[in-house]
Write a protein that holds these residues in place. Structure first.
Motif, PDB file in Angstrom:
ATOM      1  N   VAL A  32       0.844  -1.192   0.000  1.00 30.91           N
ATOM      2  CA  VAL A  32       0.000   0.000   0.000  1.00 30.91           C
ATOM      3  C   VAL A  32       0.880   1.243   0.000  1.00 30.91           C
ATOM      4  CG1 VAL A  32      -1.898  -1.118   1.225  1.00 30.91           C
ATOM      5  CG2 VAL A  32      -0.156   0.113   2.529  1.00 30.91           C
ATOM      6  N   LYS A  33       0.321   2.346  -0.452  1.00 28.73           N
ATOM      7  CA  LYS A  33       0.992   3.632  -0.330  1.00 28.73           C
ATOM      8  C   LYS A  33       0.969   4.059   1.130  1.00 28.73           C
ATOM      9  CE  LYS A  33      -0.311   5.235  -4.958  1.00 28.73           C
ATOM     10  NZ  LYS A  33      -1.064   6.274  -5.714  1.00 28.73           N
ATOM     11  N   ILE A  34       1.985   4.804   1.533  1.00 33.35           N
ATOM     12  CA  ILE A  34       2.038   5.173   2.953  1.00 33.35           C
ATOM     13  C   ILE A  34       0.844   6.028   3.359  1.00 33.35           C
ATOM     14  CG2 ILE A  34       4.543   4.918   3.169  1.00 33.35           C
ATOM     15  CD1 ILE A  34       4.752   7.980   3.023  1.00 33.35           C
ATOM     16  N   GLU A  35       0.280   6.797   2.430  1.00 32.06           N
ATOM     17  CA  GLU A  35      -0.882   7.609   2.791  1.00 32.06           C
ATOM     18  C   GLU A  35      -2.115   6.760   3.058  1.00 32.06           C
ATOM     19  OE1 GLU A  35      -0.339   8.485  -1.739  1.00 32.06           O
ATOM     20  OE2 GLU A  35       0.920   7.887  -0.030  1.00 32.06           O
ATOM     21  N   ASP A  36      -2.060   5.500   2.670  1.00 35.23           N
ATOM     22  CA  ASP A  36      -3.166   4.577   2.919  1.00 35.23           C
ATOM     23  C   ASP A  36      -2.839   3.571   4.021  1.00 35.23           C
ATOM     24  OD1 ASP A  36      -4.666   5.699   0.801  1.00 35.23           O
ATOM     25  OD2 ASP A  36      -3.591   4.462  -0.657  1.00 35.23           O
ATOM     26  N   HIS A 165       2.632   9.074  13.464  1.00 37.92           N
ATOM     27  CA  HIS A 165       4.065   9.304  13.669  1.00 37.92           C
ATOM     28  C   HIS A 165       4.914   8.285  12.918  1.00 37.92           C
ATOM     29  CE1 HIS A 165       2.478  11.298  17.475  1.00 37.92           C
ATOM     30  NE2 HIS A 165       2.939  12.265  16.706  1.00 37.92           N
ATOM     31  N   GLU A 166       4.499   7.018  12.924  1.00 38.07           N
ATOM     32  CA  GLU A 166       5.242   6.013  12.166  1.00 38.07           C
ATOM     33  C   GLU A 166       5.145   6.275  10.658  1.00 38.07           C
ATOM     34  OE1 GLU A 166       4.920   4.567  16.095  1.00 38.07           O
ATOM     35  OE2 GLU A 166       3.229   4.974  14.774  1.00 38.07           O
ATOM     36  N   ILE A 167       3.988   6.740  10.212  1.00 34.23           N
ATOM     37  CA  ILE A 167       3.834   7.041   8.788  1.00 34.23           C
ATOM     38  C   ILE A 167       4.733   8.209   8.399  1.00 34.23           C
ATOM     39  CG2 ILE A 167       2.198   7.819   7.015  1.00 34.23           C
ATOM     40  CD1 ILE A 167       0.036   6.248   8.645  1.00 34.23           C
ATOM     41  N   GLY A 168       4.818   9.204   9.269  1.00 38.64           N
ATOM     42  CA  GLY A 168       5.747  10.300   9.019  1.00 38.64           C
ATOM     43  C   GLY A 168       7.190   9.820   8.962  1.00 38.64           C
ATOM     44  N   LEU A 169       7.537   8.861   9.828  1.00 36.99           N
ATOM     45  CA  LEU A 169       8.890   8.301   9.819  1.00 36.99           C
ATOM     46  C   LEU A 169       9.158   7.547   8.519  1.00 36.99           C
ATOM     47  CD1 LEU A 169      11.523   7.844  11.384  1.00 36.99           C
ATOM     48  CD2 LEU A 169      10.448   5.844  12.453  1.00 36.99           C
ATOM     49  N   SER A 173      12.121   8.567   5.909  1.00 41.84           N
ATOM     50  CA  SER A 173      13.164   7.604   5.544  1.00 41.84           C
ATOM     51  C   SER A 173      13.122   7.214   4.065  1.00 41.84           C
ATOM     52  CB  SER A 173      13.035   6.349   6.409  1.00 41.84           C
ATOM     53  OG  SER A 173      11.801   5.691   6.176  1.00 41.84           O
ATOM     54  N   GLY A 174      12.213   7.836   3.299  1.00 44.17           N
ATOM     55  CA  GLY A 174      12.211   7.646   1.857  1.00 44.17           C
ATOM     56  C   GLY A 174      11.266   6.588   1.327  1.00 44.17           C
ATOM     57  N   HIS A 175      10.435   6.001   2.178  1.00 48.30           N
ATOM     58  CA  HIS A 175       9.536   4.939   1.728  1.00 48.30           C
ATOM     59  C   HIS A 175       8.208   5.520   1.239  1.00 48.30           C
ATOM     60  CE1 HIS A 175      11.888   1.437   3.034  1.00 48.30           C
ATOM     61  NE2 HIS A 175      12.326   2.231   3.994  1.00 48.30           N
ATOM     62  N   HIS A 176       7.749   4.979   0.117  1.00 45.60           N
ATOM     63  CA  HIS A 176       6.469   5.407  -0.440  1.00 45.60           C
ATOM     64  C   HIS A 176       5.474   4.253  -0.513  1.00 45.60           C
ATOM     65  CE1 HIS A 176       3.441   7.351  -2.773  1.00 45.60           C
ATOM     66  NE2 HIS A 176       3.705   6.697  -3.890  1.00 45.60           N
ATOM     67  N   ILE A 177       5.969   3.050  -0.822  1.00 47.18           N
ATOM     68  CA  ILE A 177       5.153   1.843  -0.870  1.00 47.18           C
ATOM     69  C   ILE A 177       5.702   0.866   0.170  1.00 47.18           C
ATOM     70  CG2 ILE A 177       4.334  -0.081  -2.285  1.00 47.18           C
ATOM     71  CD1 ILE A 177       3.343   2.541  -3.354  1.00 47.18           C
ATOM     72  N   ILE A 178       4.816   0.295   0.979  1.00 42.66           N
ATOM     73  CA  ILE A 178       5.249  -0.625   2.029  1.00 42.66           C
ATOM     74  C   ILE A 178       4.386  -1.885   2.018  1.00 42.66           C
ATOM     75  CG2 ILE A 178       6.197   1.152   3.557  1.00 42.66           C
ATOM     76  CD1 ILE A 178       3.540   0.965   5.143  1.00 42.66           C
TER      77      ILE A 178
END
Length: 407
Positions: A32-36, A165-169, A173-178
């Motif tokens: 998923v995208k980090i915004e989701d 806060h974890e999503i901001g981290l 750290s450069g992650h967009h898809i996780i």
């Protein structure tokens, strides 16, 4: 007295947790995208892709200088330096700072070569290309490369429950898809002839169904998908139909009502005859009648129909099970200690959860009840912020220290 057809009958909460956690179901993952990813569970460890900060930068609006030039600066005898550059965030200066010189710098801008400290703009006065410094500069106003994160550092572990806060981290750290745990689909079925949906006209003998709404919210809180069904009447045929349907599209089934010992406790009856029960009844109050088993290979928790019992059993039994099978490390409720301001009755051999208000009276944390403790009194949960854990065969008088599970 043991139930003749169920081996694990009237067991402790710890035994129920152990038995339920021995049951695993397939857990899938998805990207998923980090915004989701809010309220999602990481399925893989996360390593930083960058250093943070990626370069030495200023933590203040001010001037980048050489500390030794400023060490003797005072209000009465300021140090004067020549300004050679203006550096804003995102700009890399090609001008090296040498003794006697300074560059005006904004917060977040890269530190120019030669500078080793920052003086905040409030401690200076500038005119005609010169700046007066009224105190020594501050080396600690430079944010050093990698002081927050270093490239390839483990920053979030598998199982982390993602909050803002974890999503901001992750973004830092450069992650967009996780990769995250795929959300469980959890069907909620409330049973009872007396139940009607909110918004309908109520008649004598009826009550508005509320348990499914509470369970729906508790499931969402831990990051999964509730499939809340309209309540069904006390009918074996209708119950079987709903359970069969739920087994086709659910990872877990939760029923509410129908698990005690009455003639119309049909969830317990159908599970005895057509399902598979691993345990029935737990030594807790409120909420002693729950069962756990399988309906067509799908795990099923049968909860009591009383609203408080249903909520407490979910929080103390189902919530830990879901976190166990998904390897989730949160969200975690806190347990704190407080002193009782009233005597609490105990129940022999039972673990009791008393709805309390816990607060600081200026000297210490105290706990007290606000309303009566009936298991049908949902308001008692709404006005409370904790569950006092009353352990079996202990004594709880005024002033006794108790563990409080914050809700």
């Amino acid at each position: 007295m043991p139930h003749p057809s169920i081996s694990n009958y009237f067991i402790s909460l710890d035994e129920a947790k152990k038995l339920s956690k021995s049951i695993k179901i397939p857990i899938k993952e998805e990207k998923v995208k980090i915004e989701d990813s809010y309220n999602r569970i990481l399925s893989q460890d996360i390593f930083s892709m960058v250093n943070d900060p990626p370069f030495d930068n200023s933590s203040m609006d001010g001037y980048a200088v050489i500390y030794s030039d400023t060490i003797n600066a005072t209000e009465e005898n300021p140090v004067e330096l020549e300004i050679i550059d203006f550096i804003s965030a995102g700009i890399v200066s090609d001008k090296e700072i040498k003794s006697g010189y300074a560059s005006k710098i904004m917060t977040g801008a890269p530190i120019p070569k030669g500078a080793d400290s920052i003086i905040m703009i409030e401690k200076t006065k500038s005119s005609n290309g010169k700046v007066l410094l009224f105190c020594p500069s501050f080396p600690n106003y430079i944010r050093l490369k990698g002081e927050n994160l270093t490239k390839n550092e483990l920053i979030l572990e598998k199982g982390t429950f993602l909050t803002p806060h974890e999503i901001g981290l992750l973004a830092t750290s450069g992650h967009h898809i996780i990769s995250v745990v795929k959300k469980l689909k959890i069907t909620i079925i409330s049973t009872g002839d007396e139940l009607i949906s909110p918004g309908m006209e109520i008649s004598t003998g009826q009550i508005y169904e509320s348990n499914s709404y509470v369970l729906e919210g508790l499931i969402k809180q831990i990051g999964h998908i509730p499939l809340r069904k309209k309540s069904i009447p006390d009918s074996i045929e209708k119950l079987r139909e709903e359970l069969d349907q739920a087994s086709l599209n659910s990872d877990l089934i939760i029923t509410s009502g129908g698990v005690s010992m009455g003639d119309l406790d049909l969830v317990r009856k159908i599970m005895e005859t057509e399902g598979n029960i691993l345990f029935w009844r737990i030594k807790i109050k409120p909420g002693s009648p729950p069962l756990f088993g399988f309906w067509k290979d799908i795990p099923l928790f049968g909860l009591p129909g009383n609203p408080v019992s249903s909520s407490v059993v979910f929080q103390m039994l189902i919530d830990p099970w879901i976190k166990s099978i998904t390897n989730a490390k949160g969200p975690n409720k806190k347990i704190i200690k407080a002193k009782l301001t009233e005597k609490i009755k105990i129940k022999k051999d039972f673990l009791v959860f008393v709805r309390v208000i816990v607060e600081n009276n200026g000297k210490e944390m105290i706990a007290y009840t606000k309303t009566h403790q009936g298991s049908g009194n949902l308001r008692s949960l709404s006005v409370s912020n904790g569950l006092a854990i009353i352990y079996p065969d202990s004594k709880y008088d005024i002033g006794s220290t108790v563990d409080i599970y914050l809700i």
